[in-house]
Design an enzyme around this catalytic site. Sequence first.
Site, PDB file in Angstrom:
ATOM      1  N   GLU A   1       0.819  -1.216   0.000  1.00  0.00           N
ATOM      2  CA  GLU A   1       0.000   0.000   0.000  1.00  0.00           C
ATOM      3  C   GLU A   1       0.854   1.268   0.000  1.00  0.00           C
ATOM      4  OE1 GLU A   1      -3.941  -1.518   2.296  1.00  0.00           O
ATOM      5  OE2 GLU A   1      -2.250  -1.030   3.571  1.00  0.00           O
TER       6      GLU A   1
ATOM      7  N   CYS B   1       3.381   8.726   1.012  1.00  0.00           N
ATOM      8  CA  CYS B   1       3.990   7.765   1.938  1.00  0.00           C
ATOM      9  C   CYS B   1       4.116   6.430   1.199  1.00  0.00           C
ATOM     10  CB  CYS B   1       3.094   7.640   3.175  1.00  0.00           C
ATOM     11  SG  CYS B   1       3.656   6.391   4.350  1.00  0.00           S
TER      12      CYS B   1
ATOM     13  N   CYS C   1       7.278  -6.949   6.555  1.00  0.00           N
ATOM     14  CA  CYS C   1       8.447  -6.437   7.288  1.00  0.00           C
ATOM     15  C   CYS C   1       8.949  -7.557   8.169  1.00  0.00           C
ATOM     16  CB  CYS C   1       8.032  -5.231   8.144  1.00  0.00           C
ATOM     17  SG  CYS C   1       9.440  -4.491   9.024  1.00  0.00           S
TER      18      CYS C   1
ATOM     19  N   CYS D   1       7.564  -5.470  14.912  1.00  0.00           N
ATOM     20  CA  CYS D   1       7.223  -4.646  16.078  1.00  0.00           C
ATOM     21  C   CYS D   1       5.809  -5.010  16.557  1.00  0.00           C
ATOM     22  CB  CYS D   1       7.292  -3.167  15.733  1.00  0.00           C
ATOM     23  SG  CYS D   1       8.938  -2.696  15.174  1.00  0.00           S
TER      24      CYS D   1
ATOM     25  N   CYS E   1       2.562  -2.926  15.385  1.00  0.00           N
ATOM     26  CA  CYS E   1       2.436  -2.520  13.980  1.00  0.00           C
ATOM     27  C   CYS E   1       1.757  -3.605  13.143  1.00  0.00           C
ATOM     28  CB  CYS E   1       3.840  -2.224  13.435  1.00  0.00           C
ATOM     29  SG  CYS E   1       3.875  -1.909  11.660  1.00  0.00           S
TER      30      CYS E   1
ATOM     31  N   CYS F   1      -0.466   5.693  10.272  1.00  0.00           N
ATOM     32  CA  CYS F   1       0.780   5.012  10.641  1.00  0.00           C
ATOM     33  C   CYS F   1       0.508   3.673  11.284  1.00  0.00           C
ATOM     34  CB  CYS F   1       1.536   5.817  11.697  1.00  0.00           C
ATOM     35  SG  CYS F   1       2.197   7.323  11.088  1.00  0.00           S
TER      36      CYS F   1
HETATM   37  N1  SAH Z   1       9.859   0.563   9.378  1.00  0.00           N
HETATM   38  C1  SAH Z   1      10.024   1.963   9.481  1.00  0.00           C
HETATM   39  C2  SAH Z   1       9.076   2.768   8.635  1.00  0.00           C
HETATM   40  C3  SAH Z   1       7.632   2.337   8.605  1.00  0.00           C
HETATM   41  S1  SAH Z   1       6.659   2.462  10.062  1.00  0.00           S
HETATM   42  C4  SAH Z   1       9.942   2.398  10.921  1.00  0.00           C
HETATM   43  O1  SAH Z   1       9.510   1.611  11.762  1.00  0.00           O
HETATM   44  O2  SAH Z   1      10.345   3.524  11.190  1.00  0.00           O
HETATM   45  C5  SAH Z   1       6.265   4.192  10.168  1.00  0.00           C
HETATM   46  C6  SAH Z   1       5.949   4.688  11.590  1.00  0.00           C
HETATM   47  O3  SAH Z   1       4.690   4.196  12.072  1.00  0.00           O
HETATM   48  C7  SAH Z   1       6.980   4.251  12.633  1.00  0.00           C
HETATM   49  O4  SAH Z   1       7.422   5.379  13.332  1.00  0.00           O
HETATM   50  C8  SAH Z   1       6.208   3.351  13.566  1.00  0.00           C
HETATM   51  O5  SAH Z   1       6.731   3.416  14.881  1.00  0.00           O
HETATM   52  C9  SAH Z   1       4.805   3.900  13.446  1.00  0.00           C
HETATM   53  N2  SAH Z   1       3.753   2.938  13.796  1.00  0.00           N
HETATM   54  C10 SAH Z   1       3.759   1.608  13.590  1.00  0.00           C
HETATM   55  N3  SAH Z   1       2.597   1.061  14.042  1.00  0.00           N
HETATM   56  C11 SAH Z   1       1.853   2.076  14.548  1.00  0.00           C
HETATM   57  C12 SAH Z   1       0.536   2.162  15.127  1.00  0.00           C
HETATM   58  N4  SAH Z   1      -0.231   1.076  15.252  1.00  0.00           N
HETATM   59  N5  SAH Z   1       0.094   3.380  15.498  1.00  0.00           N
HETATM   60  C13 SAH Z   1       0.858   4.487  15.336  1.00  0.00           C
HETATM   61  N6  SAH Z   1       2.069   4.480  14.755  1.00  0.00           N
HETATM   62  C14 SAH Z   1       2.572   3.284  14.383  1.00  0.00           C
HETATM   63 FE1  SF4 Z   2       8.455  -2.934  10.415  1.00  0.00          FE
HETATM   64 FE2  SF4 Z   2       6.236  -1.829  11.420  1.00  0.00          FE
HETATM   65 FE3  SF4 Z   2       8.396  -2.141  12.944  1.00  0.00          FE
HETATM   66 FE4  SF4 Z   2       8.417  -0.282  10.991  1.00  0.00          FE
HETATM   67  S1  SF4 Z   2       7.093  -0.280  12.819  1.00  0.00           S
HETATM   68  S2  SF4 Z   2      10.002  -1.796  11.489  1.00  0.00           S
HETATM   69  S3  SF4 Z   2       7.162  -1.359   9.451  1.00  0.00           S
HETATM   70  S4  SF4 Z   2       7.186  -3.806  12.017  1.00  0.00           S
END
Ligand code: SAH
Ligand code: SF4
Length: 348
Positions: free
Chosen positions: A95, A108, A115, A119, A122, A336
């Site tokens: 996406e 974006c 990934c 995390c 996420c 995000c």
């Molecule tokens: N992998 C990279 C870029 C993609 S994630 C990274 O982690 O930086 C982009 C942003 O979304 C990151 O700062 C992450 O911490 C945030 N993010 C991930 N899951 C989220 C959620 N459920 N709510 C708010 N922000 C989130």
């Molecule tokens: Fe991967 Fe989501 Fe963690 Fe970014 S926040 S590194 S996209 S798992």
Amino acid sequence: MTASDKPSILGLTPEQLVGAIRPEPLRPYQARQIMAWVYRRGAVDFAAMTDLPAPLRKRLAGKFSVNPLRVARAAKSSDGTEKLLLRAPDGKSFECVLIPGRNRLTACLSSQAGCRLGCAFCATGSMGFSRGLTPAEMAGQLLHLKRLAERPVTNLVFMGMGEPLDNYENVLAAARIVNSPEGFGLGARHITISTAGLVPGIDRLSREPEQFKLAVSLNAADDRTRDSLMPVNRRYPIAELLGAVKRYAVRTGKLVTFEYVLLAGVNDRPADARNLGRLLKGIPSKVNLIPFNSPGKAVFKPPSPASVRGFLGLLSAVHPQVTIRASQGRDISAACGMLKASCTAQPQ
Ligand code: SAH
Ligand code: SF4
């Protein structure tokens, strides 16, 4: 537009484009003409490139596709944010999002299908990893978004699905196409690469000649909490990560942005705000607080408005630049951390 198995011309530099046609190579000015058609004028096929000789257009169309991606689904939020689910010729989907602001329009992009960093908060992290995206697939996302846009795209962030520094070469190649005058011509300072904290990648980025911006997803102010949220912290704990950020700041003279997702009861307490302030003391940086966006049946909860205000107050008392990111596109799961590319399999 349909996806094609032919190789795409997107993501190629003018020199690569010249060399891609055999036995009679293109003239350099023809490569520039083609790139202008694609990136500036939005041509979706070679037939539209009417200032190229017809036999050349035919040769190009026989060998190459323009955009390798097709739109599988489009959604528009009540706040104007638009999300596209795109499909590559091998069936992988991912996406990208177009986010309107008062004075900016931000694209974006995803850097990987899935990934591997997993995390806990996420949605992308929960879907596992398929593969890194090619430069053509990243430029292709931007072209599709540009077609939706009613005004120029002013900013680009690699904050969609995936970890950009886990696909380093391809992300840099895509950023360079976006930045180059023959490509999209977007200033390097308007292009942000976000990382969950891959230290060698940050060091490598600090040595690149371009002024791309760095964002670091910190999300916790102590290793115990960060270990539990972001498995990558066991490889590169906070002290090592901040060491790399300091080296980056010294080498580039640039401000780094820290992203901090606020999770109720996990990292949004007054003690967390104070720890974070201490940790970032002396690091030239901005902090972007992102209240958790809940991707459905999440174990985490969004912070209360009072705890967001409290956190902001405590941190801004000791850190010069702290903002709250108003997440846009929640109603279409485009905010995000909500990108999953599973819209077709699992409607959200
Ligand atoms: N992998 C990279 C870029 C993609 S994630 C990274 O982690 O930086 C982009 C942003 O979304 C990151 O700062 C992450 O911490 C945030 N993010 C991930 N899951 C989220 C959620 N459920 N709510 C708010 N922000 C989130
Ligand atoms: Fe991967 Fe989501 Fe963690 Fe970014 S926040 S590194 S996209 S798992």
